[in-house]
Design a protein around this motif. Structure first.
Motif, PDB file in Angstrom:
ATOM      1  N   HIS A 391       0.534  26.719 112.905  1.00 26.55           N
ATOM      2  CA  HIS A 391       0.318  27.021 111.647  1.00 26.55           C
ATOM      3  C   HIS A 391      -0.236  25.859 110.763  1.00 26.55           C
ATOM      4  O   HIS A 391      -0.666  26.123 109.604  1.00 26.55           O
ATOM      5  CB  HIS A 391       2.013  27.266 111.401  1.00 26.55           C
ATOM      6  N   THR A 413      -0.310  31.959 101.593  1.00 23.91           N
ATOM      7  CA  THR A 413       0.745  32.701 102.691  1.00 23.91           C
ATOM      8  C   THR A 413       0.153  33.529 103.510  1.00 23.91           C
ATOM      9  O   THR A 413       0.674  34.016 104.563  1.00 23.91           O
ATOM     10  CB  THR A 413       1.940  33.221 101.878  1.00 23.91           C
ATOM     11  N   TYR A 417       0.346  33.347 107.439  1.00 25.29           N
ATOM     12  CA  TYR A 417       1.469  33.788 108.108  1.00 25.29           C
ATOM     13  C   TYR A 417       1.144  35.444 108.242  1.00 25.29           C
ATOM     14  O   TYR A 417       1.657  36.223 108.859  1.00 25.29           O
ATOM     15  CB  TYR A 417       2.728  33.748 107.325  1.00 25.29           C
ATOM     16  N   TYR A 421       3.251  37.767 100.129  1.00 22.34           N
ATOM     17  CA  TYR A 421       4.042  36.481  99.637  1.00 22.34           C
ATOM     18  C   TYR A 421       5.288  36.939  98.869  1.00 22.34           C
ATOM     19  O   TYR A 421       5.278  37.830  98.086  1.00 22.34           O
ATOM     20  CB  TYR A 421       2.954  35.891  98.585  1.00 22.34           C
ATOM     21  N   THR A 425      11.555  33.528  99.462  1.00 22.63           N
ATOM     22  CA  THR A 425      11.421  32.953 100.893  1.00 22.63           C
ATOM     23  C   THR A 425      10.364  32.049 101.077  1.00 22.63           C
ATOM     24  O   THR A 425      10.410  31.267 101.966  1.00 22.63           O
ATOM     25  CB  THR A 425      11.648  34.165 101.944  1.00 22.63           C
ATOM     26  N   ASP A 426       9.030  32.231 100.527  1.00 23.29           N
ATOM     27  CA  ASP A 426       7.884  31.687 101.039  1.00 23.29           C
ATOM     28  C   ASP A 426       7.739  30.261 100.240  1.00 23.29           C
ATOM     29  O   ASP A 426       6.991  29.432 101.053  1.00 23.29           O
ATOM     30  CB  ASP A 426       6.669  32.617 100.885  1.00 23.29           C
ATOM     31  N   ARG A 429       9.437  27.808 102.785  1.00 20.18           N
ATOM     32  CA  ARG A 429       8.559  27.872 104.017  1.00 20.18           C
ATOM     33  C   ARG A 429       7.175  27.030 103.951  1.00 20.18           C
ATOM     34  O   ARG A 429       6.944  26.382 104.731  1.00 20.18           O
ATOM     35  CB  ARG A 429       8.535  29.209 104.555  1.00 20.18           C
ATOM     36  N   LEU A 430       6.495  27.376 102.701  1.00 16.79           N
ATOM     37  CA  LEU A 430       5.271  26.809 102.527  1.00 16.79           C
ATOM     38  C   LEU A 430       5.348  25.336 102.245  1.00 16.79           C
ATOM     39  O   LEU A 430       4.389  24.458 102.725  1.00 16.79           O
ATOM     40  CB  LEU A 430       4.282  27.569 101.464  1.00 16.79           C
ATOM     41  N   ALA A 432       7.629  23.274 103.199  1.00 14.69           N
ATOM     42  CA  ALA A 432       8.123  22.569 104.505  1.00 14.69           C
ATOM     43  C   ALA A 432       6.928  22.538 105.387  1.00 14.69           C
ATOM     44  O   ALA A 432       6.574  21.403 106.090  1.00 14.69           O
ATOM     45  CB  ALA A 432       9.116  23.229 105.172  1.00 14.69           C
ATOM     46  N   LEU A 433       5.781  23.718 105.399  1.00 13.72           N
ATOM     47  CA  LEU A 433       4.789  23.279 106.147  1.00 13.72           C
ATOM     48  C   LEU A 433       3.677  22.472 105.874  1.00 13.72           C
ATOM     49  O   LEU A 433       3.170  21.441 106.684  1.00 13.72           O
ATOM     50  CB  LEU A 433       3.858  24.839 106.208  1.00 13.72           C
TER      51      LEU A 433
END
Length: 472
Positions: A391, A413, A417, A421, A425-426, A429-430, A432-433
């Motif tokens: 990822h 996103t 993924y 989007y 939630t994203d 997540r984004l 953290a990535l």
């Protein structure tokens, strides 16, 4: 000592002749060589009675060689060295009928007492045989040069004077004290070193063709010969050329061939074989050990290699001409660099090592380079240690395709993924990535230089050079 020879008498004959000429004249010398080149095996060869007799003749009957490796010491200290040196004299004293000391030298805890015991034992032996010469072969001395006070080398010189020159030393290390240690003690240790060896510094270079071919022939099981698409002669030539005759690299490559971890093609080139070997973790580790054994100034020079070639004029301007000349002299002495006979260029002795260096460092322009097939990043030409995750690679690929542009969270996103989007939630997540990607690519998470978050807008990739160093 086991008198059985593991190697032919003529093994490294030119190097052996150089050392024996020094000892024949009653002098000391230093041996310098890169890690894994075979210094320890060479010294083990030199102290064999048959080898001493071969080179020194009658003189060898009155010469006792004592091998001491810093790796055998319980601690790196002058005390540990004195204890071991005294202990090694036990066998010599027995030969001359001298009674062994009541106290075990290894149990001594006072440096002055240990050095005095050593001095007394040497004087006892010298009185027994007016032609006696003791030669201490010290191996792996880099740690001693950096962790022990210069007074230790001065004591060795004093011991030599007390024995009227009949105690000699052969000091083996990766580097001379001049290139090691803290600035405060470097000059003192370097001066003591120079006084002890009096300029007699010899290089232990990679194996010559004859010795390397013999190693390959002995190291490759006969049963495997039939399975190779190459003849033994072709195999010997190929392995010798790719490793440059480096003992450790040769032995490791042979082991990988025996285990089937490396497969050779009928028309294998040096370039493809180098790349193939470096995909193996064991070979990479060997190259890393070799690289780390070089001093920082030597590494600084070698980072400027271009296709295995180096020109003095390209070396960093941070060094003076004298420093550059000194560093090139050390690298040539060790056999790391070989000067071209018709030009002022130098080549790395091993295409395998040159390829490793090019993987680790690139002379390209400052910035970010990404190899999307190998999951690796270079920052300012330096290969980062971590591998990128799938990822993370997708994120960087998308941002690289739009380098310099601010990419929205929605588009990023979808690219990473393959999902629609949703801020609920994203966003987390984004974020953290992005944080993980910065860490693995070598970008500072607290003050990112390449992977930038533009508040309220998205993300941006800066200073991307659009290619990996291996395509240059």
């Amino acid at each position: 000592m086991d008198n059985k020879l593991e190697r032919p008498l003529q093994f490294r004959w030119q190097d052996a002749e150089n050392v024996m000429n020094v000892l024949r004249a009653g002098n000391s010398c230093a041996l310098l060589g890169m890690d894994g080149v075979g210094k320890s095996r060479f010294m083990q060869h030199l102290v064999m009675p048959a080898v001493l007799e071969h080179y020194l003749g009658e003189k060898s009957k009155h010469m006792h060689c004592l091998l001491l490796s810093a790796h055998e010491l319980t601690s790196i200290s002058a005390l540990a060295c004195y204890r071991r040196m005294a202990l090694l004299l036990n066998e010599v004293m027995r030969r001359y009928g001298l009674p062994p000391a009541e106290e075990n030298p290894l149990l001594l805890t006072n440096e002055d007492i240990a050095s005095t015991l050593l001095l007394q034992r040497v004087e006892q032996l010298m009185q027994q045989d007016e032609q006696l010469t003791l030669v201490y072969f010290f191996d792996e001395l880099d740690s001693v040069y950096t962790q022990v006070e210069p007074q230790f080398l001065r004591f060795l010189q004093a011991l030599r004077y007390r024995a009227q020159g009949r105690v000699c030393y052969v000091l083996a290390s990766n580097n001379p004290p001049k290139l090691l240690g803290e600035t405060r003690t470097r000059k003192q240790m370097s001066d003591a070193f120079s006084e002890l060896v009096n300029g007699r510094v010899l290089g232990v270079r990679p194996l010559e063709r004859e010795d390397a071919y013999l190693l390959i022939e002995r190291g490759l099981p006969a049963a495997l010969h039939e399975g190779f698409p190459l003849s033994l002669v072709t195999l010997q030539r190929l392995l010798f050329e790719v490793t440059g005759g480096h003992h450790g690299l040769l032995r490791t490559t042979l082991l990988l061939l025996e285990q089937g971890q490396v497969a050779l093609q009928e028309r294998e080139s040096i370039t493809t074989l180098s790349e193939k070997l470096l995909r193996n973790g064991t070979i990479n580790s060997k190259c890393e050990q070799l690289w780390e054994s070089l001093s920082e100034p030597e590494q600084q020079c070698l980072k400027q290699l271009q296709k295995g070639q180096l020109v003095k004029a390209t070396v960093s301007q941070q060094l003076t001409n004298r420093q550059v000349n000194d560093i090139f002299a050390w690298l040539q002495l060790k056999g790391v660099l070989v000067e071209s006979s018709r030009s002022k260029t130098y080549r790395c002795f091993s295409p395998l090592l040159a390829t490793y260096i090019s993987h680790q460092f690139s002379a390209a322009s400052p910035g970010l380079q990404i190899d999307f097939t190998r999951y690796r990043c270079w920052i300012d030409g330096v290969l980062q240690t971590d591998y990128l995750r799938p990822h993370e690679l997708r994120l960087l690929r998308y941002l690289a395709d739009h380098a310099g542009e601010v990419c929205s969270r929605r588009d990023t996103t979808r690219a990473v993924y393959n999902e629609a989007y949703s801020s609920a939630t994203d966003d987390a997540r984004l974020d953290a990535l992005v944080e993980r990607t910065r860490r693995h690519m070598g970008d500072d998470p607290r003050a990112p230089r390449f992977l930038i978050t533009v508040r309220g807008a998205g993300h941006q990739l800066n200073e991307y050079l659009s290619r990996d160093p291996q395509t240059e």
